[in-house]
Structures are given as structure tokens and as C-alpha cells.
Design a protein around this motif. Sequence first.
Motif, PDB file in Angstrom:
ATOM      1  N   ARG A  17       4.726  18.037 -14.266  1.00  0.00           N
ATOM      2  CA  ARG A  17       6.180  18.702 -15.032  1.00  0.00           C
ATOM      3  C   ARG A  17       6.255  18.637 -16.257  1.00  0.00           C
ATOM      4  NH1 ARG A  17      10.798  16.983 -10.671  1.00  0.00           N
ATOM      5  NH2 ARG A  17      10.181  18.226  -8.758  1.00  0.00           N
ATOM      6  N   CYS A  18       5.529  17.412 -16.926  1.00  0.00           N
ATOM      7  CA  CYS A  18       5.609  17.295 -18.283  1.00  0.00           C
ATOM      8  C   CYS A  18       4.588  18.174 -19.057  1.00  0.00           C
ATOM      9  CB  CYS A  18       5.692  15.776 -18.471  1.00  0.00           C
ATOM     10  SG  CYS A  18       6.884  14.876 -17.920  1.00  0.00           S
ATOM     11  N   ARG A  19       3.455  18.703 -18.327  1.00  0.00           N
ATOM     12  CA  ARG A  19       2.643  19.287 -18.892  1.00  0.00           C
ATOM     13  C   ARG A  19       2.951  20.577 -19.644  1.00  0.00           C
ATOM     14  NH1 ARG A  19      -2.203  19.764 -15.025  1.00  0.00           N
ATOM     15  NH2 ARG A  19      -2.010  17.476 -15.219  1.00  0.00           N
ATOM     16  N   GLN A  20       2.643  20.832 -20.955  1.00  0.00           N
ATOM     17  CA  GLN A  20       2.955  21.966 -21.381  1.00  0.00           C
ATOM     18  C   GLN A  20       2.257  23.172 -20.876  1.00  0.00           C
ATOM     19  OE1 GLN A  20       2.745  21.811 -25.578  1.00  0.00           O
ATOM     20  NE2 GLN A  20       4.765  21.288 -25.906  1.00  0.00           N
ATOM     21  N   ARG A  21       2.875  24.409 -20.739  1.00  0.00           N
ATOM     22  CA  ARG A  21       2.051  25.528 -20.022  1.00  0.00           C
ATOM     23  C   ARG A  21       1.540  26.375 -21.338  1.00  0.00           C
ATOM     24  NH1 ARG A  21       5.627  27.230 -14.846  1.00  0.00           N
ATOM     25  NH2 ARG A  21       5.686  25.227 -13.946  1.00  0.00           N
ATOM     26  N   SER A  22       0.666  27.193 -21.149  1.00  0.00           N
ATOM     27  CA  SER A  22       0.321  28.014 -22.085  1.00  0.00           C
ATOM     28  C   SER A  22       1.171  28.916 -22.511  1.00  0.00           C
ATOM     29  CB  SER A  22      -1.256  28.315 -22.022  1.00  0.00           C
ATOM     30  OG  SER A  22      -1.043  29.254 -20.923  1.00  0.00           O
ATOM     31  N   ARG A  57       1.022  -1.257  -0.080  1.00  0.00           N
ATOM     32  CA  ARG A  57      -0.043   0.046   0.091  1.00  0.00           C
ATOM     33  C   ARG A  57       0.493   1.270   0.069  1.00  0.00           C
ATOM     34  NH1 ARG A  57      -3.335  -0.336   4.749  1.00  0.00           N
ATOM     35  NH2 ARG A  57      -4.290  -1.959   3.799  1.00  0.00           N
ATOM     36  N   GLN A  58       1.799   1.188   0.986  1.00  0.00           N
ATOM     37  CA  GLN A  58       2.878   2.547   0.821  1.00  0.00           C
ATOM     38  C   GLN A  58       3.482   2.727  -0.573  1.00  0.00           C
ATOM     39  OE1 GLN A  58       5.497   1.517   4.282  1.00  0.00           O
ATOM     40  NE2 GLN A  58       4.039   2.527   5.850  1.00  0.00           N
ATOM     41  N   ARG A  59       3.894   1.471  -1.144  1.00  0.00           N
ATOM     42  CA  ARG A  59       4.702   1.591  -2.587  1.00  0.00           C
ATOM     43  C   ARG A  59       3.607   2.368  -3.662  1.00  0.00           C
ATOM     44  NH1 ARG A  59       8.884  -2.039  -5.088  1.00  0.00           N
ATOM     45  NH2 ARG A  59       8.829  -1.026  -7.518  1.00  0.00           N
ATOM     46  N   LEU A  60       2.273   1.779  -3.456  1.00  0.00           N
ATOM     47  CA  LEU A  60       1.346   2.482  -4.658  1.00  0.00           C
ATOM     48  C   LEU A  60       1.074   3.687  -4.140  1.00  0.00           C
ATOM     49  CD1 LEU A  60      -1.146  -0.564  -4.476  1.00  0.00           C
ATOM     50  CD2 LEU A  60       0.205   0.041  -6.341  1.00  0.00           C
ATOM     51  N   VAL A  61       0.898   4.242  -2.983  1.00  0.00           N
ATOM     52  CA  VAL A  61       0.764   5.543  -2.759  1.00  0.00           C
ATOM     53  C   VAL A  61       1.942   6.479  -2.950  1.00  0.00           C
ATOM     54  CG1 VAL A  61       0.659   7.227  -0.917  1.00  0.00           C
ATOM     55  CG2 VAL A  61      -0.737   5.088  -0.596  1.00  0.00           C
ATOM     56  N   PHE A  62       3.220   6.156  -2.968  1.00  0.00           N
ATOM     57  CA  PHE A  62       4.408   6.550  -3.321  1.00  0.00           C
ATOM     58  C   PHE A  62       4.456   6.765  -5.061  1.00  0.00           C
ATOM     59  CE2 PHE A  62       8.921   6.391  -4.430  1.00  0.00           C
ATOM     60  CZ  PHE A  62       9.311   7.250  -3.884  1.00  0.00           C
ATOM     61  N   GLU A  63       4.067   5.668  -5.586  1.00  0.00           N
ATOM     62  CA  GLU A  63       4.149   5.721  -6.826  1.00  0.00           C
ATOM     63  C   GLU A  63       3.136   6.583  -7.582  1.00  0.00           C
ATOM     64  OE1 GLU A  63       4.140   1.679  -8.378  1.00  0.00           O
ATOM     65  OE2 GLU A  63       6.127   1.304  -7.768  1.00  0.00           O
ATOM     66  N   THR A  64       1.997   6.736  -6.927  1.00  0.00           N
ATOM     67  CA  THR A  64       0.961   7.451  -7.593  1.00  0.00           C
ATOM     68  C   THR A  64       1.124   8.946  -7.278  1.00  0.00           C
ATOM     69  OG1 THR A  64      -0.844   5.732  -6.615  1.00  0.00           O
ATOM     70  CG2 THR A  64      -1.491   8.191  -6.951  1.00  0.00           C
ATOM     71  N   ILE A  65       1.985   9.255  -6.165  1.00  0.00           N
ATOM     72  CA  ILE A  65       2.393  10.827  -5.927  1.00  0.00           C
ATOM     73  C   ILE A  65       3.212  11.160  -6.706  1.00  0.00           C
ATOM     74  CG2 ILE A  65       3.512  12.208  -4.133  1.00  0.00           C
ATOM     75  CD1 ILE A  65       2.067  10.646  -2.079  1.00  0.00           C
ATOM     76  N   TRP A  66       4.263  10.288  -6.974  1.00  0.00           N
ATOM     77  CA  TRP A  66       5.376  10.334  -8.155  1.00  0.00           C
ATOM     78  C   TRP A  66       4.876  10.747  -9.397  1.00  0.00           C
ATOM     79  CZ3 TRP A  66       9.529  13.276  -7.170  1.00  0.00           C
ATOM     80  CH2 TRP A  66      10.051  13.178  -5.883  1.00  0.00           C
ATOM     81  N   SER A  67       3.974   9.807  -9.836  1.00  0.00           N
ATOM     82  CA  SER A  67       3.493   9.883 -11.103  1.00  0.00           C
ATOM     83  C   SER A  67       2.735  11.147 -11.371  1.00  0.00           C
ATOM     84  CB  SER A  67       2.581   8.665 -11.559  1.00  0.00           C
ATOM     85  OG  SER A  67       1.177   8.474 -10.908  1.00  0.00           O
ATOM     86  N   LEU A  68       1.849  11.552 -10.174  1.00  0.00           N
ATOM     87  CA  LEU A  68       1.251  12.805 -10.510  1.00  0.00           C
ATOM     88  C   LEU A  68       2.187  14.080 -10.562  1.00  0.00           C
ATOM     89  CD1 LEU A  68      -1.338  12.317  -7.792  1.00  0.00           C
ATOM     90  CD2 LEU A  68      -2.020  12.478 -10.283  1.00  0.00           C
ATOM     91  N   ILE A  69       3.114  14.006  -9.772  1.00  0.00           N
ATOM     92  CA  ILE A  69       4.377  15.169  -9.728  1.00  0.00           C
ATOM     93  C   ILE A  69       5.002  15.110 -11.024  1.00  0.00           C
ATOM     94  CG2 ILE A  69       6.523  15.942  -8.817  1.00  0.00           C
ATOM     95  CD1 ILE A  69       5.536  14.864  -6.220  1.00  0.00           C
TER      96      ILE A  69
END
Length: 57
Positions: A34-39, A18-30
Amino acid sequence: MEGVVVSRQICLIALAIRQRLVFETIWSLIGSNRCRQRSTTSKPEMQSDTIQFVHLR
């Protein structure tokens, strides 16, 4: 007594997963933020349009 040890190990494994899944989810969101282009705009940030003042009499 062995059943208690086994159930404790299962709980610890489940907690680690469970901790690993939460950790991976948070890092994927971060990472996706960061990869999203800004207008982009054609104007620099502090530049504004000039305002035409019309004198009414």
C-alpha cells in the motif's frame, strides 16, 4: 504426567508464536504494497497517441 502437560504447553506456546509471526508477516507485506508509490504517466489512462496514416500508392 507432568511432563506431558509441560510439553503440551510448550507446543501451544510455539503454535501461538508461529501464528503471530505469520500474521505479522502478512500484514507487513500488505502494508508495504500500500505504501509503494505507483508509477505516474504524463497521459491520462484512456488517452492514446494519434496514428498518422500514410497512403501508399
